[in-house]
Enzyme design. Structure first.
Site, PDB file in Angstrom:
ATOM      1  N   THR A  15      78.868  61.340 -11.665  1.00  0.00           N
ATOM      2  CA  THR A  15      79.402  62.232 -12.699  1.00  0.00           C
ATOM      3  C   THR A  15      79.819  63.586 -12.132  1.00  0.00           C
ATOM      4  OG1 THR A  15      77.225  63.129 -13.269  1.00  0.00           O
ATOM      5  CG2 THR A  15      77.940  61.144 -14.450  1.00  0.00           C
ATOM      6  N   ASP A  16      80.616  64.287 -12.936  1.00  0.00           N
ATOM      7  CA  ASP A  16      81.009  65.652 -12.571  1.00  0.00           C
ATOM      8  C   ASP A  16      80.051  66.648 -13.242  1.00  0.00           C
ATOM      9  OD1 ASP A  16      81.781  65.782 -15.263  1.00  0.00           O
ATOM     10  OD2 ASP A  16      83.916  65.579 -14.814  1.00  0.00           O
ATOM     11  N   GLN A  17      80.370  67.931 -13.194  1.00  0.00           N
ATOM     12  CA  GLN A  17      79.475  68.954 -13.766  1.00  0.00           C
ATOM     13  C   GLN A  17      79.319  68.831 -15.278  1.00  0.00           C
ATOM     14  OE1 GLN A  17      81.163  72.644 -12.219  1.00  0.00           O
ATOM     15  NE2 GLN A  17      79.339  72.871 -10.935  1.00  0.00           N
ATOM     16  N   VAL A  20      80.277  63.713 -17.055  1.00  0.00           N
ATOM     17  CA  VAL A  20      81.243  62.647 -17.303  1.00  0.00           C
ATOM     18  C   VAL A  20      81.504  61.899 -15.996  1.00  0.00           C
ATOM     19  CG1 VAL A  20      83.665  62.197 -17.933  1.00  0.00           C
ATOM     20  CG2 VAL A  20      82.334  63.899 -19.207  1.00  0.00           C
TER      21      VAL A  20
END
Length: 146
Positions: A15-17, A20
């Protein structure tokens, strides 16, 4: 038509920050779905590689719909959508834990000799795979062609 299903637990590293799933991870999930489909059909891609044959991606498409987030599980559905004895197109749908469509996509592949990258005919070289792909696609025996 045979549709394979693979469940993936979303890992934090995917995931990203914002929590997601980062877009490139879906391509990895597509590979997991493709491998599961091949196993469901009774074959093992690694065995083909031991024989000096690989199946590179020659085209790939992905359309993102709804994000999958950390803590969820993703469900990948994979099937053979096109097959002509030489090239195979796998199609994918990825769903969120709640059943929302997250991604649609497809990848097109051709089998080649690993040392020369010369294409080989699945129909001639791997008759078992050929028959399984025809059945998985739902193509009747009478329409197999040449």
């Amino acid at each position: 038509m045979h549709i394979s299903t693979k469940e993936i637990e979303v890992r934090y590293a995917e995931t990203d920050q914002m929590g997601v799933v980062y877009h490139s991870n879906y391509l990895i999930w597509m590979e997991l779905g493709r491998t599961k489909l091949i196993e469901d059909l009774g074959f093992n891609y690694a065995e083909m590689e031991k024989e000096g044959v690989i199946s590179p991606v020659i085209d790939i498409q992905a359309s993102y719909k709804t994000p999958v987030r950390y803590g969820e599980k993703a469900v990948i559905k994979t099937w053979v959508s096109e097959y002509d004895g030489l090239r195979v197109t796998y199609s994918y749908e990825v769903y969120t834990s709640s059943g929302q469509l997250s991604l649609t996509g497809n990848s097109r592949h051709v089998c080649v000799k690993k040392d020369s990258f010369r294409p080989i005919s699945i129909k001639r070289s791997y008759t078992d795979w050929h028959e399984a792909y025809l059945k998985a696609k739902g193509q009747p025996e009478a329409t197999k062609g040449s």
